[in-house]
Design a protein around this motif. Structure first.
Motif, short mmCIF file in Angstrom:
data_model
loop_
_atom_site.label_atom_id
_atom_site.label_comp_id
_atom_site.label_asym_id
_atom_site.label_seq_id
_atom_site.Cartn_x
_atom_site.Cartn_y
_atom_site.Cartn_z
N UNK A 53 0.80 -1.23 0.00
CA UNK A 53 0.00 0.00 0.00
C UNK A 53 0.84 1.28 0.00
N UNK A 54 1.95 1.29 0.74
CA UNK A 54 2.78 2.50 0.79
C UNK A 54 3.42 2.75 -0.57
N UNK A 55 3.95 1.69 -1.19
CA UNK A 55 4.54 1.83 -2.51
C UNK A 55 3.48 2.21 -3.54
N UNK A 56 2.25 1.74 -3.33
CA UNK A 56 1.15 2.09 -4.24
C UNK A 56 0.93 3.60 -4.26
N UNK A 57 1.05 4.23 -3.09
CA UNK A 57 0.85 5.69 -3.00
C UNK A 57 1.99 6.47 -3.63
N UNK A 58 3.07 5.76 -3.97
CA UNK A 58 4.23 6.43 -4.55
C UNK A 58 4.57 5.88 -5.93
N UNK A 59 3.52 5.48 -6.66
CA UNK A 59 3.72 5.12 -8.06
C UNK A 59 3.36 3.71 -8.45
N UNK A 60 3.43 2.75 -7.50
CA UNK A 60 3.17 1.36 -7.87
C UNK A 60 1.70 1.08 -8.18
N UNK A 61 0.83 2.04 -7.91
CA UNK A 61 -0.57 1.88 -8.27
C UNK A 61 -0.72 1.73 -9.79
N UNK A 62 0.32 2.15 -10.49
CA UNK A 62 0.31 2.05 -11.94
C UNK A 62 0.28 0.62 -12.45
N UNK A 63 0.55 -0.36 -11.57
CA UNK A 63 0.52 -1.76 -12.00
C UNK A 63 -0.90 -2.30 -12.05
N UNK A 64 -1.85 -1.55 -11.47
CA UNK A 64 -3.24 -2.02 -11.42
C UNK A 64 -4.02 -1.50 -12.63
N UNK A 65 -4.79 -2.37 -13.27
CA UNK A 65 -5.62 -1.97 -14.41
C UNK A 65 -7.07 -2.36 -14.16
N UNK A 66 -7.93 -1.88 -15.02
CA UNK A 66 -9.36 -2.19 -14.92
C UNK A 66 -9.63 -3.69 -15.10
N UNK A 67 -8.72 -4.39 -15.74
CA UNK A 67 -8.90 -5.81 -15.99
C UNK A 67 -8.55 -6.68 -14.77
N UNK A 68 -7.93 -6.06 -13.76
CA UNK A 68 -7.49 -6.80 -12.58
C UNK A 68 -8.61 -6.91 -11.54
N UNK A 69 -8.36 -7.73 -10.53
CA UNK A 69 -9.22 -7.81 -9.35
C UNK A 69 -8.34 -7.52 -8.15
N UNK A 70 -8.81 -6.67 -7.25
CA UNK A 70 -8.02 -6.31 -6.07
C UNK A 70 -8.52 -7.08 -4.86
N UNK A 71 -7.61 -7.68 -4.13
CA UNK A 71 -7.94 -8.36 -2.88
C UNK A 71 -7.22 -7.62 -1.75
N UNK A 72 -7.99 -6.88 -0.96
CA UNK A 72 -7.42 -6.09 0.14
C UNK A 72 -7.62 -6.82 1.46
#
Length: 326
Positions: free
Chosen positions: A80-99
């Motif tokens: 989550x921390x890396x996601x806030x600093x750019x890694x969110x770019x690995x997620x696309x609309x075609x994916x499914x997120x499991x939090x």
């Protein structure tokens, strides 16, 4: 260390295991249509399962990712921390997120929810609190809550993380079955691993050799094999090194009840048996057993001589994958 201390240590260890087992059983009781919906959502997705969590939940998340990847469901771990600093770019609309968040209020997770929503990827939550911020904003909520932690302070995640891990395994296994994932698929994903190597073993490595198996000749009378048939589920019918088939104990015992059948010969009760050669791989043997619904195969060499047998129970025990072992 005295016996009293040893007994206390063992007593406490067993209590911890009991609490964790109760936690998993509690999740079993809560499992419902939402779990099935999560499976269907992942199966429909064209992308990957993006798993996210922090702390102990993050560690469990990484294990879930590893299990999904090894069983046919592409997955990535997103910190989550890396996601806030750019890694969110690995997620696309075609994916499914499991939090994963036990409380459902983990700040590093909840701050990402608006971004997840904008991306349009379905959001699945593993949490003990469906009414939490994460629970309310997720498309699917799986309740992984436990009644108590094994930690006497109630602070260190113990039973709760075990319950989440087990739920992740359940998800991976169900997806594996829905995708009709085979031992050969597993071997391809584990070419250098011990489990993958076992699937590529030759059956000669784990077969029961012919000299270890109970054998009878085709011209033996039934009354003369009473001791053998009473001790074995099947007898191998062999003459001059050639395998003719097998005799089923259940069928033969029924005939023993009728005295007039004791004069019959073994050849009158032979059942055919599928055979393979010693160089056949464990994976091929499993495929053949699954295709023809068999639990045993005879093994003959290039000269047609009976050299052994392999049983399904042995293949499953010694050579196939098991999520309890992984």
């Amino acid at each position: 260390m005295g016996p009293n201390k040893i007994s206390h240590i063992l007593k406490r260890a067993k209590e911890v295991l009991q609490i964790e087992a109760e936690g998993i059983l509690g999740v079993v009781d809560k499992l419902g249509s939402n779990f099935a919906e999560a499976v269907k959502t992942i199966l429909k997705a064209e992308g990957r399962v993006i798993v996210t969590g922090v702390g102990k939940s993050g560690i469990i998340g990484r294990k879930i990712v590893a299990t999904l990847n090894s069983t046919g469901t592409p997955a990535l771990f997103l910190h989550p921390v890396e996601a806030m600093h750019g890694d969110l770019g690995m997620v696309t609309q075609k994916d499914v997120i499991l939090a994963i968040s036990n409380s459902g209020e983990t700040g590093e997770i909840t701050i990402l929810i608006p971004s997840f929503k904008r991306l349009g990827a379905p959001l699945i939550a593993f949490t003990e609190n469906p009414d939490s911020t994460l629970g309310r904003h997720s498309d699917i909520v799986i309740n992984t809550g436990v009644k108590r932690e094994a930690c006497p302070l109630g602070l260190a995640p113990t039973a709760s993380t075990t319950a989440v891990l087990a739920t992740g395994d359940a998800l991976a296994v169900v997806l594996l079955e829905q995708r009709r994932f085979t031992p050969d698929d597993f071997r391809r994903f584990h070419p250098g691993g011990y489990l993958g190597k076992k699937l590529s073993w030759k059956v000669k490595k784990i077969m029961h050799k012919s000299q270890e198996l109970p054998k009878v000749g085709p011209r033996t009378k039934l009354k003369n094999i009473l001791p053998k048939i009473g001790e074995n589920e099947i007898l191998w019918v062999v003459a001059r090194g050639r395998l003719y088939g097998i005799i089923d104990a259940k069928t033969t015992i029924k005939l023993f009840i009728k005295k007039n059948k004791l004069e019959m010969y073994v050849k009158d009760l032979i059942k055919p048996i599928e055979v393979i050669n010693p160089e056949t791989s464990v994976n091929e043997a499993l495929d053949k057993m699954r295709e023809k619904e068999l639990n045993v195969l005879g093994i003959v060499n290039e000269k047609g001589h009976f050299v052994g047998a392999v049983f399904l129970k042995d293949l499953l025990k010694k050579a196939t994958f098991s999520f309890l072992q992984e």
